[in-house]
Design a protein around this motif. Sequence first.
Motif, PDB file in Angstrom:
ATOM      1  N   ALA A   1      35.367  70.363 -27.971  1.00  0.00           N
ATOM      2  CA  ALA A   1      34.940  70.070 -29.342  1.00  0.00           C
ATOM      3  C   ALA A   1      33.565  70.649 -29.637  1.00  0.00           C
ATOM      4  O   ALA A   1      33.320  71.171 -30.733  1.00  0.00           O
ATOM      5  CB  ALA A   1      34.935  68.561 -29.565  1.00  0.00           C
ATOM      6  N   GLU A   2      32.675  70.580 -28.660  1.00  0.00           N
ATOM      7  CA  GLU A   2      31.312  71.070 -28.868  1.00  0.00           C
ATOM      8  C   GLU A   2      31.301  72.557 -29.214  1.00  0.00           C
ATOM      9  O   GLU A   2      30.589  72.996 -30.124  1.00  0.00           O
ATOM     10  CB  GLU A   2      30.472  70.812 -27.615  1.00  0.00           C
ATOM     11  CG  GLU A   2      29.014  71.226 -27.758  1.00  0.00           C
ATOM     12  CD  GLU A   2      28.202  70.926 -26.507  1.00  0.00           C
ATOM     13  OE1 GLU A   2      27.002  71.227 -26.493  1.00  0.00           O
ATOM     14  OE2 GLU A   2      28.784  70.382 -25.534  1.00  0.00           O
ATOM     15  N   GLU A   3      32.112  73.341 -28.491  1.00  0.00           N
ATOM     16  CA  GLU A   3      32.138  74.776 -28.759  1.00  0.00           C
ATOM     17  C   GLU A   3      32.818  75.074 -30.091  1.00  0.00           C
ATOM     18  O   GLU A   3      32.419  75.994 -30.807  1.00  0.00           O
ATOM     19  CB  GLU A   3      32.836  75.538 -27.629  1.00  0.00           C
ATOM     20  CG  GLU A   3      32.712  77.052 -27.779  1.00  0.00           C
ATOM     21  CD  GLU A   3      33.087  77.829 -26.531  1.00  0.00           C
ATOM     22  OE1 GLU A   3      32.817  79.045 -26.491  1.00  0.00           O
ATOM     23  OE2 GLU A   3      33.656  77.228 -25.590  1.00  0.00           O
ATOM     24  N   LEU A   4      33.831  74.290 -30.444  1.00  0.00           N
ATOM     25  CA  LEU A   4      34.486  74.460 -31.743  1.00  0.00           C
ATOM     26  C   LEU A   4      33.485  74.247 -32.874  1.00  0.00           C
ATOM     27  O   LEU A   4      33.384  75.067 -33.797  1.00  0.00           O
ATOM     28  CB  LEU A   4      35.650  73.477 -31.879  1.00  0.00           C
ATOM     29  CG  LEU A   4      36.292  73.386 -33.274  1.00  0.00           C
ATOM     30  CD1 LEU A   4      36.849  74.731 -33.720  1.00  0.00           C
ATOM     31  CD2 LEU A   4      37.375  72.305 -33.285  1.00  0.00           C
ATOM     32  N   PHE A   5      32.729  73.154 -32.811  1.00  0.00           N
ATOM     33  CA  PHE A   5      31.750  72.865 -33.863  1.00  0.00           C
ATOM     34  C   PHE A   5      30.658  73.936 -33.901  1.00  0.00           C
ATOM     35  O   PHE A   5      30.205  74.339 -34.974  1.00  0.00           O
ATOM     36  CB  PHE A   5      31.118  71.487 -33.639  1.00  0.00           C
ATOM     37  CG  PHE A   5      32.102  70.351 -33.657  1.00  0.00           C
ATOM     38  CD1 PHE A   5      33.252  70.422 -34.431  1.00  0.00           C
ATOM     39  CD2 PHE A   5      31.894  69.210 -32.891  1.00  0.00           C
ATOM     40  CE1 PHE A   5      34.171  69.377 -34.445  1.00  0.00           C
ATOM     41  CE2 PHE A   5      32.798  68.168 -32.904  1.00  0.00           C
ATOM     42  CZ  PHE A   5      33.940  68.247 -33.679  1.00  0.00           C
ATOM     43  N   PHE A   6      30.250  74.381 -32.721  1.00  0.00           N
ATOM     44  CA  PHE A   6      29.219  75.418 -32.647  1.00  0.00           C
ATOM     45  C   PHE A   6      29.710  76.699 -33.318  1.00  0.00           C
ATOM     46  O   PHE A   6      28.977  77.340 -34.083  1.00  0.00           O
ATOM     47  CB  PHE A   6      28.857  75.693 -31.188  1.00  0.00           C
ATOM     48  CG  PHE A   6      27.734  76.678 -31.013  1.00  0.00           C
ATOM     49  CD1 PHE A   6      26.415  76.265 -31.097  1.00  0.00           C
ATOM     50  CD2 PHE A   6      27.994  78.022 -30.766  1.00  0.00           C
ATOM     51  CE1 PHE A   6      25.369  77.166 -30.942  1.00  0.00           C
ATOM     52  CE2 PHE A   6      26.960  78.933 -30.609  1.00  0.00           C
ATOM     53  CZ  PHE A   6      25.640  78.507 -30.698  1.00  0.00           C
ATOM     54  N   ALA A   7      30.961  77.074 -33.035  1.00  0.00           N
ATOM     55  CA  ALA A   7      31.531  78.289 -33.616  1.00  0.00           C
ATOM     56  C   ALA A   7      31.611  78.186 -35.136  1.00  0.00           C
ATOM     57  O   ALA A   7      31.266  79.133 -35.854  1.00  0.00           O
ATOM     58  CB  ALA A   7      32.921  78.542 -33.035  1.00  0.00           C
TER      59      ALA A   7
END
Length: 215
Positions: free
Chosen positions: A109-115
């Motif tokens: 989830a963290e990388e999704l939000f970052f992207a």
Amino acid sequence: MKQIILAEDHKVIRNGVKMLLESTNQYQVLFEASNGQEVIDALDRGLIPDIIISDIGMPEMDGIAMIEELNQSHPKIPVLIMSMMENYTNLYQTINVGAKGFLTKAVDAEELFFAINRLLMGERYICSSLVIPIVDQVIERELSSNAQVNNMDFSSREIEILQLISQGLTNIEMADKLFISKRTVEGHRQSLIDKTGSKNTAVLMRYAYVNGIIE
């Protein structure tokens, strides 16, 4: 709150991504689509999101065809691809047609939000599981190239010739300065061109500067 159109033909995955996005209270899924054509139709009806998150493989109109259509009708809306297939062919195809980001569905989830935030800021993003091997390949090629240059056998005279060429001296001027014949200078110049695979003196100079042979 940022508005998102979510295109994914697998309903279970689509529902899961939607719940994850809306749990942050930062994003709202404005519209859900099961293929690219439904996204285009929604935009034509006036639904304008801040970003589109889409799968690649979908029936009727896939993600790549959708992006090509968006390039004509809504080029300012960034598209973030989320694909089950972790391969470079899909990455290159989607980026080439205009996607601003690419994630595999294995991201957290963290990388999704970052992207998403990167794309909303007008930047690009490729997931770390794909971009790190690409960077490693670039570094490996660069190190290999430098090793070839370092191992190339340049004589001290050839280095002198390179330095004088960089100063703009003619063959005759170099011959006078080094107390050698013009023919010898021409031989050294040709040897340098052959060793470096340069087409002409201009390319030879660029090669020498780029690889730190002369400063």
